[in-house]
Design a protein around this motif. Structure first.
Motif, PDB file in Angstrom:
ATOM      1  N   ASN A   1     -81.460  -4.306  49.459  1.00 10.81           N
ATOM      2  CA  ASN A   1     -81.923  -5.841  47.969  1.00 10.81           C
ATOM      3  C   ASN A   1     -80.911  -5.619  47.260  1.00 10.81           C
TER       4      ASN A   1
ATOM      5  N   TYR B   1     -91.924  -2.523  48.011  1.00  9.69           N
ATOM      6  CA  TYR B   1     -91.442  -2.414  46.291  1.00  9.69           C
ATOM      7  C   TYR B   1     -90.272  -3.025  45.894  1.00  9.69           C
ATOM      8  N   ASN B   2     -89.480  -3.235  44.866  1.00 10.15           N
ATOM      9  CA  ASN B   2     -88.208  -3.513  44.950  1.00 10.15           C
ATOM     10  C   ASN B   2     -87.493  -2.342  44.203  1.00 10.15           C
TER      11      ASN B   2
ATOM     12  N   HIS C   1     -91.453  -4.098  40.500  1.00  8.47           N
ATOM     13  CA  HIS C   1     -89.801  -3.430  41.075  1.00  8.47           C
ATOM     14  C   HIS C   1     -90.080  -2.161  39.712  1.00  8.47           C
TER      15      HIS C   1
ATOM     16  N   PHE D   1     -80.004  -1.534  45.158  1.00  5.43           N
ATOM     17  CA  PHE D   1     -82.013  -1.925  45.275  1.00  5.43           C
ATOM     18  C   PHE D   1     -82.177  -2.034  46.839  1.00  5.43           C
TER      19      PHE D   1
ATOM     20  N   GLU E   1     -85.445   0.416  41.853  1.00  2.00           N
ATOM     21  CA  GLU E   1     -83.732   1.104  42.516  1.00  2.00           C
ATOM     22  C   GLU E   1     -82.821   2.120  41.306  1.00  2.00           C
TER      23      GLU E   1
ATOM     24  N   LYS F   1     -96.810  -5.587  44.453  1.00  2.00           N
ATOM     25  CA  LYS F   1     -95.648  -5.822  43.943  1.00  2.00           C
ATOM     26  C   LYS F   1     -95.048  -6.421  42.908  1.00  2.00           C
TER      27      LYS F   1
ATOM     28  N   ILE G   1     -86.071  -2.556  49.329  1.00  2.00           N
ATOM     29  CA  ILE G   1     -87.186  -2.568  49.796  1.00  2.00           C
ATOM     30  C   ILE G   1     -87.674  -1.217  49.941  1.00  2.00           C
ATOM     31  N   ASP G   2     -88.668  -0.913  49.825  1.00  2.00           N
ATOM     32  CA  ASP G   2     -89.049   0.346  49.776  1.00  2.00           C
ATOM     33  C   ASP G   2     -90.824  -0.060  51.593  1.00  2.00           C
TER      34      ASP G   2
ATOM     35  N   TYR H   1     -78.596   4.896  47.275  1.00  2.00           N
ATOM     36  CA  TYR H   1     -78.917   4.008  48.648  1.00  2.00           C
ATOM     37  C   TYR H   1     -79.139   4.363  49.804  1.00  2.00           C
TER      38      TYR H   1
END
Length: 119
Positions: A84, A108-109, A58, A101, A111, A56, A103-104, A73
Motif C-alpha cells: 500500500n 488494516y492499513n 490506519h 504501508f 505503517e 477499518k 494492508i494486513d 515492509y
C-alpha cells in the motif's frame, strides 16, 4: 504516548503469524497469548490482536531507522500483506518522513515510519 492498542481480527492464527513476522524488525515479540487474543510488546507499547470483527483504520509503528522500515515492509509482503506504499520519503508530511504501508489480512492499513534522516 499510547500504552497499548487493540484491534479486532477475523482469524487469530493467521493474524498472529502475520504480526509476528511483520513486527519483529521493529523489536516486538509475543508477550501474552490467550484463547481470544495475543499481545505483542516492545519498549514502545503493546499491540493486542483479539478475535472479533475488525474496524477499518490506519495505525503506524515508529521505526528507529530507514533499514527497520525497509525490513518491516519486506516482512509484511513475505507474510502475505499487500503493498500500500513501498518504503520511501513522504516529504508532503515532512522532509524526513520515511515510511512504508501495507494492508494486513483484515484490511488494516499498517505503517512503519522513521522521522529521522537516514544514518
Amino acid at each position: 504516548m499510547i500504552d497499548h492498542l487493540s484491534i479486532g481480527v477475523t482469524d487469530l492464527v493467521k493474524s498472529k503469524a502475520f504480526y509476528q513476522q511483520v513486527l519483529a524488525p521493529l523489536g516486538y515479540s509475543v508477550k501474552i497469548e490467550m484463547e481470544h487474543g495475543v499481545c505483542f510488546s516492545s519498549s514502545a507499547g503493546d499491540l493486542w490482536i483479539v478475535k472479533s470483527q475488525p474496524a477499518k483504520t490506519h495505525f503506524a509503528f515508529r521505526a528507529d531507522d530507514h533499514a527497520a522500515v525497509d525490513a518491516f515492509y519486506q516482512a509484511a509482503i513475505a507474510a502475505g500483506g499487500t503493498d500500500n506504499g513501498a518504503p520511501g520519503l513522504r516529504p508532503h508530511y515532512h522532509e524526513n518522513y520515511y515510511a512504508a504501508f501495507v494492508i494486513d489480512p483484515d484490511g488494516y492499513n499498517v505503517e512503519a515510519v522513521c522521522h529521522q534522516k537516514n544514518h
